[in-house]
Motif scaffolding. Structure first.
Motif, mmCIF file in Angstrom:
data_model
loop_
_atom_site.group_PDB
_atom_site.id
_atom_site.type_symbol
_atom_site.label_atom_id
_atom_site.label_comp_id
_atom_site.label_asym_id
_atom_site.label_seq_id
_atom_site.Cartn_x
_atom_site.Cartn_y
_atom_site.Cartn_z
ATOM 1 N N THR A 23 0.842 -1.194 0.000
ATOM 2 C CA THR A 23 0.000 0.000 0.000
ATOM 3 C C THR A 23 0.876 1.242 0.000
ATOM 4 O O THR A 23 1.793 1.363 0.828
ATOM 5 C CB THR A 23 -0.922 0.010 1.239
ATOM 6 N N TYR A 60 -1.814 9.624 -12.734
ATOM 7 C CA TYR A 60 -2.052 9.689 -11.290
ATOM 8 C C TYR A 60 -1.457 10.947 -10.687
ATOM 9 O O TYR A 60 -0.389 11.389 -11.093
ATOM 10 C CB TYR A 60 -1.421 8.478 -10.577
ATOM 11 N N GLU A 64 -3.824 10.832 -5.312
ATOM 12 C CA GLU A 64 -4.551 9.630 -5.732
ATOM 13 C C GLU A 64 -3.791 8.345 -5.383
ATOM 14 O O GLU A 64 -4.405 7.299 -5.170
ATOM 15 C CB GLU A 64 -4.786 9.639 -7.247
ATOM 16 N N LEU A 65 -2.478 8.425 -5.346
ATOM 17 C CA LEU A 65 -1.674 7.234 -5.088
ATOM 18 C C LEU A 65 -1.710 6.795 -3.627
ATOM 19 O O LEU A 65 -1.685 5.598 -3.339
ATOM 20 C CB LEU A 65 -0.220 7.478 -5.510
ATOM 21 N N LYS A 68 -3.447 3.549 -2.210
ATOM 22 C CA LYS A 68 -3.685 2.592 -3.298
ATOM 23 C C LYS A 68 -2.805 1.363 -3.095
ATOM 24 O O LYS A 68 -1.631 1.477 -2.794
ATOM 25 C CB LYS A 68 -3.353 3.245 -4.643
ATOM 26 N N GLN A 69 -3.397 0.182 -3.260
ATOM 27 C CA GLN A 69 -2.593 -1.039 -3.244
ATOM 28 C C GLN A 69 -2.003 -1.259 -4.629
ATOM 29 O O GLN A 69 -2.654 -1.004 -5.638
ATOM 30 C CB GLN A 69 -3.423 -2.245 -2.818
ATOM 31 N N ILE A 70 -0.758 -1.702 -4.655
ATOM 32 C CA ILE A 70 -0.022 -1.905 -5.900
ATOM 33 C C ILE A 70 0.666 -3.269 -5.858
ATOM 34 O O ILE A 70 0.705 -3.921 -4.821
ATOM 35 C CB ILE A 70 1.014 -0.782 -6.139
ATOM 36 N N GLN A 104 -2.876 -3.558 -9.854
ATOM 37 C CA GLN A 104 -3.300 -3.625 -8.457
ATOM 38 C C GLN A 104 -4.263 -4.781 -8.256
ATOM 39 O O GLN A 104 -4.874 -5.263 -9.215
ATOM 40 C CB GLN A 104 -3.924 -2.306 -8.019
#
Length: 116
Positions: A23, A60, A64-65, A68-70, A104
């Motif tokens: 995350t 992005y 916004e990041l 966020k899960q990546i 993601q």
């Protein structure tokens, strides 16, 4: 006619690539690089918080990041990029205009889970 190369991977080859879910905990503009990029820190659970540089600025914002899960490859050797050591590779799909869409998980999962 071009000669094709065998690009087949064995299962053992694939298992050497350590892809994990994490995350994003922080993101900021990376002003010291030539191409637009962000400095990103990601929580990979038991592996800790790792940092990287990612050229994901076309799609992005930093705001916004965060959260966020990546998916990241966490077993590359560290790479010096300007004034930071990149500790993982953030995975994304490269579009026709070189824009990166971040890969993601489809739903929230525990940080540090291995992709397989």
């Amino acid at each position: 006619m071009t000669e094709s190369k065998d690009t087949s991977l064995s299962w053992d080859d694939f298992m050497k690539v350590d892809m994990r879910v994490g995350t994003v905990v922080s993101a900021e503009v990376f002003e010291e690089v030539r191409n637009p990029a962000y400095k990103i820190k990601v929580d990979f659970g038991e592996l800790g918080i790792l940092k990287t540089s990612a050229q994901v600025t076309k799609l992005y914002t930093c705001e916004e990041l965060i959260g966020k899960q990546i998916i990241g490859v966490v077993n590359f050797p560290p790479k010096q990029i300007a004034n930071i050591k990149s500790e993982f590779l953030l995975l994304g799909a490269v579009g026709e205009s070189k824009e990166i869409t971040i890969l993601q998980p489809e739903r929230a999962v525990k940080n540090g889970l291995r992709i397989g």
